[in-house]
Design a protein around this motif. Structure first.
Motif, PDB file in Angstrom:
ATOM      1  N   TYR A   1      -2.647  -1.867  -3.146  1.00 24.20           N
ATOM      2  CA  TYR A   1      -3.648  -0.864  -2.784  1.00 24.20           C
ATOM      3  C   TYR A   1      -3.059   0.528  -2.955  1.00 24.20           C
ATOM      4  N   GLY A   2      -3.931   1.512  -3.072  1.00 27.79           N
ATOM      5  CA  GLY A   2      -3.467   2.903  -3.130  1.00 27.79           C
ATOM      6  C   GLY A   2      -2.591   3.142  -4.342  1.00 27.79           C
ATOM      7  N   SER A   3      -1.445   3.750  -4.126  1.00 25.79           N
ATOM      8  CA  SER A   3      -0.546   4.076  -5.236  1.00 25.79           C
ATOM      9  C   SER A   3       0.600   3.082  -5.364  1.00 25.79           C
TER      10      SER A   3
ATOM     11  N   GLY B   1      -7.861   0.403  -6.269  1.00 25.04           N
ATOM     12  CA  GLY B   1      -7.637   1.850  -6.237  1.00 25.04           C
ATOM     13  C   GLY B   1      -6.783   2.298  -7.408  1.00 25.04           C
TER      14      GLY B   1
ATOM     15  N   SER C   1       0.839  -1.191   0.000  1.00 25.97           N
ATOM     16  CA  SER C   1       0.000   0.000   0.000  1.00 25.97           C
ATOM     17  C   SER C   1       0.874   1.240   0.000  1.00 25.97           C
ATOM     18  N   ASP C   2       0.235   2.387  -0.069  1.00 28.56           N
ATOM     19  CA  ASP C   2       0.921   3.672  -0.148  1.00 28.56           C
ATOM     20  C   ASP C   2       1.793   3.684  -1.403  1.00 28.56           C
TER      21      ASP C   2
END
Length: 95
Positions: free
Chosen positions: A72-74, A89, A56-57
């Protein structure tokens, strides 16, 4: 199974042997075998064999063999061979 925050490769290797979930936040980690880890922040992970990574992040993961990655995320994932990637995402996957 416990969550163990690691900051060195040796700590991560010991956590994997103990069957703990590795929490990795920065720097580069090499995960092999049945390692199970959570990569966050600016982590870079090279996952091989049957390793499972939850990224994530802004984490970056390079997955090989039968590694499984949940992004997930970026998070950015580079998948090779028979690696499996589940992206959510704004995650980016390069296969």
């Amino acid at each position: 199974m416990a969550y163990r925050e690691c900051s060195t490769q040796a700590e991560a290797d010991a956590a994997a042997v103990a069957g703990d979930v590795i929490v990795w936040r920065a720097g580069t980690l090499r995960a092999y075998g049945s390692a199970n880890l959570r990569a966050r922040g600016s982590a870079t992970v090279y996952a091989r064999d049957s390793a499972t990574v939850y990224a994530s992040d802004s984490a970056t993961v390079y997955a090989y063999g039968s590694a499984t990655v949940y992004a997930y995320g970026s998070a950015t994932v580079h998948a090779y061979g028979s690696a499996t990637v589940y992206a959510y995402g704004s995650a980016t996957v390069h296969a």
